[in-house]
Motif scaffolding. Structure first.
Motif, PDB file in Angstrom:
ATOM      1  N   CYS A   7      -5.437   3.735  -5.677  1.00  0.00           N
ATOM      2  CA  CYS A   7      -5.837   3.534  -4.752  1.00  0.00           C
ATOM      3  C   CYS A   7      -5.630   1.909  -4.658  1.00  0.00           C
ATOM      4  O   CYS A   7      -6.289   1.191  -3.553  1.00  0.00           O
ATOM      5  CB  CYS A   7      -7.351   2.880  -6.044  1.00  0.00           C
ATOM      6  N   GLY A   8      -4.308   1.647  -5.335  1.00  0.00           N
ATOM      7  CA  GLY A   8      -3.795   0.303  -4.279  1.00  0.00           C
ATOM      8  C   GLY A   8      -4.218  -1.093  -5.304  1.00  0.00           C
ATOM      9  O   GLY A   8      -4.238  -2.411  -5.431  1.00  0.00           O
ATOM     10  N   VAL A 140      -8.099   2.109  -0.403  1.00  0.00           N
ATOM     11  CA  VAL A 140      -6.947   3.341  -0.388  1.00  0.00           C
ATOM     12  C   VAL A 140      -6.885   3.560   0.713  1.00  0.00           C
ATOM     13  O   VAL A 140      -5.592   3.742   0.873  1.00  0.00           O
ATOM     14  CB  VAL A 140      -7.743   4.596  -0.456  1.00  0.00           C
ATOM     15  N   SER A 143      -2.625   1.750   2.505  1.00  0.00           N
ATOM     16  CA  SER A 143      -1.349   2.241   1.008  1.00  0.00           C
ATOM     17  C   SER A 143      -0.803   2.660   2.737  1.00  0.00           C
ATOM     18  O   SER A 143      -1.079   3.021   3.079  1.00  0.00           O
ATOM     19  CB  SER A 143      -2.300   2.940   0.196  1.00  0.00           C
ATOM     20  N   ASN A 144       1.189   2.310   1.615  1.00  0.00           N
ATOM     21  CA  ASN A 144       2.348   2.678   2.278  1.00  0.00           C
ATOM     22  C   ASN A 144       1.922   4.652   2.734  1.00  0.00           C
ATOM     23  O   ASN A 144       1.907   4.715   3.785  1.00  0.00           O
ATOM     24  CB  ASN A 144       3.024   2.030   2.200  1.00  0.00           C
ATOM     25  N   ASP A 256       0.786  11.634  -3.035  1.00  0.00           N
ATOM     26  CA  ASP A 256       0.123  10.359  -3.772  1.00  0.00           C
ATOM     27  C   ASP A 256       0.282   9.681  -5.492  1.00  0.00           C
ATOM     28  O   ASP A 256       0.328   8.539  -5.897  1.00  0.00           O
ATOM     29  CB  ASP A 256      -0.775   9.799  -3.731  1.00  0.00           C
TER      30      ASP A 256
END
Length: 288
Positions: A7-8, A140, A143-144, A256
């Motif tokens: 979730c960063g 979220v 995120s990359n 992920d």
């Protein structure tokens, strides 16, 4: 899986856990071992929707079965699932693709991209029906991995309902279930096309040796009537470790969380070789 950061935000607690499940890639190949072999992408996507829903349901079914209260709380707060694959190498054999080849890299990039995208869409659909995971935050979508898989308009639509699950994809070794089904483990190549196993407990304590043959070879011979094994049937000993890592790096772009796998090396491998392997894997972005 410990302290992954899907979730960063802050790393998850060390008792973070998720439900794992694996799709058998080899089962989605139609007309295997022929020039007409094709991967049924529609059936694959449908199976992903079913698997994501099933793994999410297990979270509630299993909430009272955790050893610790904190595990149960984290399970419900983040609703992490780990959808993975098995039979990857068997699938390549059925398609006539050599593990580690350029064609394998291109096919892997496409299929695993579809795996992640479809899992996100499935989790988004569940969020629409049942709500997001309690700790959900819009971060979220920054995120990359999300930005690399969805265009701006898609992200805008996905944000409307959020995600049911904090993490989605994990590739486990699948040693037992893959062996039970006669397919290759997880994302690994076949360890060996033929090898000898020993049992004791099944023979009143007496050693018994017997030969095990890769199930894909048996299927190929039955399907084609040809006993000559094609060159695309390769085992771990045939694959350079860099090619092995390059394949996993492509998968990691679409995972992920993390991937669990083994790189088999010849006995003459030195400590320096192992050091270079780990550094190369790190540079490629592997997490496992």
């Amino acid at each position: 899986i410990e302290n992954c950061n899907p979730c960063g935000e802050q790393p998850l607690p060390k008792n973070f856990c998720c439900n794992l499940g694996s799709l058998n890639l080899a089962e989605f190949v139609e007309y295997p071992y022929t020039n007409n072999a094709i991967f049924n992408l529609d059936e694959f996507k449908n199976a992903i929707y079913i698997a994501v829903k099933a793994l999410d349901t297990i979270i509630d079914e299993n909430k009272d079965n955790h050893a610790l209260k904190e595990q149960s709380e984290n399970s419900l707060n983040y609703r992490n699932i780990g959808l993975g694959v098995m039979g990857y190498a068997t699938c390549l054999m059925k398609l006539g693709i050599t593990y580690g080849s350029q064609k394998a890299k291109e096919w892997t990039d496409f299929i695993f991209r579809e795996l992640f995208r479809t899992a996100v869409f499935a989790s988004n659909q569940l969020a629409k029906e049942k709500g997001t995971f309690p700790k959900y935050k819009n971060v979220v979508w920054n995120s990359n991995i999300i930005k690399n898989h969805f265009v701006t308009e898609e992200i805008k639509e996905l944000k409307k309902h959020g995600l049911r699950n904090c993490s989605l994809i994990s590739i486990a070794p699948t040693g037992s279930i893959a062996n039970l089904l006669g397919v290759s483990n997880g994302c690994e190549p076949e360890f060996a096309l033929k090898y000898t196993r020993k049992t004791e407990s099944l023979n009143n304590g007496q050693d018994k040796l017997y030969e095990v043959c890769c199930n894909a070879i048996k299927e190929y011979q039955t399907t084609t009537g040809n006993n000559d094994i094609p060159k695309y049937f390769v085992s771990s000993a045939d694959i350079n470790w860099k090619d092995r890592i390059n394949i996993q790096a492509i998968m990691q772009n679409h995972v992920d969380t993390a991937i669990s796998s083994t790189v088999n090396l010849p006995e003459k491998t030195t400590l320096k070789d192992v050091e270079q392997l780990y550094l190369y894997a790190w540079k490629q972005g592997l997490k496992g």
